[in-house]
Design a protein around this motif. Structure first.
Motif, short mmCIF file in Angstrom:
data_model
loop_
_atom_site.label_atom_id
_atom_site.label_comp_id
_atom_site.label_asym_id
_atom_site.label_seq_id
_atom_site.Cartn_x
_atom_site.Cartn_y
_atom_site.Cartn_z
N TYR A 167 3.28 -13.02 77.73
CA TYR A 167 2.60 -11.35 78.28
C TYR A 167 1.69 -11.16 78.86
N ASP A 168 0.77 -10.23 79.67
CA ASP A 168 -0.84 -10.02 79.44
C ASP A 168 -1.06 -8.81 79.85
N GLU A 169 0.28 -7.68 80.11
CA GLU A 169 0.15 -6.78 80.21
C GLU A 169 1.09 -5.81 79.41
N VAL A 170 0.87 -4.75 78.60
CA VAL A 170 1.59 -4.12 77.92
C VAL A 170 1.82 -2.61 78.06
N GLY A 171 2.53 -1.39 77.82
CA GLY A 171 2.30 -0.12 77.27
C GLY A 171 2.85 0.06 76.37
N VAL A 172 2.37 1.00 74.90
CA VAL A 172 2.71 0.82 74.17
C VAL A 172 2.97 2.49 73.66
N THR A 173 3.87 3.31 72.67
CA THR A 173 3.47 4.03 72.98
C THR A 173 4.41 4.84 70.61
N PHE A 174 3.58 5.96 70.24
CA PHE A 174 4.40 6.30 69.58
C PHE A 174 4.97 8.31 70.00
N LEU A 175 6.17 8.49 68.74
CA LEU A 175 6.62 9.38 69.05
C LEU A 175 6.88 10.22 67.66
N ASN A 176 6.55 11.06 67.75
CA ASN A 176 6.37 11.66 66.14
C ASN A 176 7.56 13.27 66.87
N GLN A 177 9.42 13.38 66.32
CA GLN A 177 9.52 14.18 67.19
C GLN A 177 10.43 15.00 65.53
N PRO A 178 9.60 15.82 64.87
CA PRO A 178 10.85 15.44 63.95
C PRO A 178 12.16 16.33 63.89
N GLY A 179 12.75 15.75 62.94
CA GLY A 179 14.16 16.70 63.31
C GLY A 179 14.78 16.22 64.70
N SER A 180 14.56 15.21 65.06
CA SER A 180 15.29 14.16 65.93
C SER A 180 15.93 12.99 65.25
N PHE A 181 17.14 12.14 65.71
CA PHE A 181 17.55 11.11 65.20
C PHE A 181 16.89 10.79 64.62
N LEU A 182 15.79 10.19 64.62
CA LEU A 182 14.95 8.63 63.42
C LEU A 182 13.46 9.61 63.38
N SER A 183 13.25 10.98 63.38
CA SER A 183 12.16 11.83 63.81
C SER A 183 10.50 10.52 64.10
N THR A 184 10.52 9.54 64.27
CA THR A 184 9.94 8.45 64.70
C THR A 184 9.67 7.56 65.70
N TYR A 185 10.02 7.30 66.62
CA TYR A 185 9.29 5.92 67.29
C TYR A 185 8.64 5.35 68.04
N GLY A 186 9.30 4.54 68.35
CA GLY A 186 7.55 3.03 68.63
C GLY A 186 8.46 2.79 70.07
N VAL A 187 7.41 1.83 70.98
CA VAL A 187 8.10 1.21 72.32
C VAL A 187 7.42 0.74 72.76
N GLN A 188 7.37 -0.59 72.79
CA GLN A 188 6.22 -1.85 73.69
C GLN A 188 7.40 -2.31 74.77
N GLU A 189 6.64 -2.07 75.95
CA GLU A 189 7.02 -2.81 77.19
C GLU A 189 5.76 -3.75 77.98
N PHE A 190 6.35 -4.76 76.79
CA PHE A 190 5.60 -5.93 77.91
C PHE A 190 6.01 -6.29 79.63
N GLY A 191 4.85 -6.61 79.96
CA GLY A 191 4.73 -7.82 81.17
C GLY A 191 4.03 -8.52 82.00
N ALA A 192 4.54 -8.98 82.50
CA ALA A 192 3.63 -10.02 83.02
C ALA A 192 3.87 -9.70 85.04
N ARG A 193 2.90 -10.05 85.76
CA ARG A 193 3.20 -9.85 87.37
C ARG A 193 2.66 -11.65 87.60
#
Length: 193
Positions: A167-193
């Motif tokens: 991998y040489d590229e990434v997009g990553v996020t953090f979501l704070n959604q109180p009251g949702s199933f887990l309340s916080t979510y993190g997602v890392q998307e890795f890639g190379a082109r």
């Protein structure tokens, strides 16, 4: 391969990775990648367009933590992973990560495959990340922002995905959604082109 959430400590703290988190292969899209610079000199290869470079403060923090982790060799499970180069931000992967975190929160699920069977490969391509050679995804839920990277690194499969030299590229996020199933979510998307 079936992806299942892996409890790390106590529910609702969840991590999920698919194998090593690596998908090597080609994009199913035939659309060419646009370039963000004028034509390169003869013999040079133009870099694909990295998309929108806007990051939230949380995303910038996660990117710094991720690159700091990659800068140091570490053992992921029983496998030593040498230090690897920093990842650059990719707006298309970030768009995919953001949308997927929102989707999991809104529809109360936590998995690499959405309820309709959509995969991270399809989500990343739909967000504009085409012509890829390798893709990977890490997800996490129920962790505070400052705990996510440590949570991913404590899991052998997630750690291996973070340290993957493909991998040489990434997009990553953090979501704070109180009251949702887990309340916080993190997602890392890795890639190379």
């Amino acid at each position: 391969m079936t992806c299942r959430p892996l409890p790390l400590l106590l529910l609702p703290l969840l991590l999920a990775a698919c194998g090593s988190g690596v998908k090597v292969g080609g994009s199913t899209s035939s659309a060419p990648n646009p370039v963000d610079a004028p034509p390169a000199a003869v013999g040079a290869t133009a870099k694909p367009n990295p998309g929108d470079q806007t990051q939230t403060a949380a995303e910038a923090q996660l990117l710094r933590e991720l690159n700091a982790a990659r800068a140091v060799g570490r053992t992921c499970g029983n496998q030593y992973m040498p230090a690897v180069g920093a990842l650059t931000w990719n707006g298309y992967l970030a768009k995919s990560a953001r949308a997927y975190a929102q989707d999991m929160a809104a529809r109360s699920f936590f998995a690499h495959v959405d309820p309709e069977g959509g995969t991270f490969e399809k989500r990343n391509e739909a967000a504009g990340y085409t012509g890829w050679k390798a893709l990977g995804e890490n997800i996490i839920g129920g962790y505070a922002l400052g705990e996510m990277t440590a949570g991913w690194l404590a899991s052998p499969a997630h750690c291996a995905a973070i340290m993957a030299p493909e991998y040489d590229e990434v997009g990553v996020t953090f979501l704070n959604q109180p009251g949702s199933f887990l309340s916080t979510y993190g997602v890392q998307e890795f890639g190379a082109r």
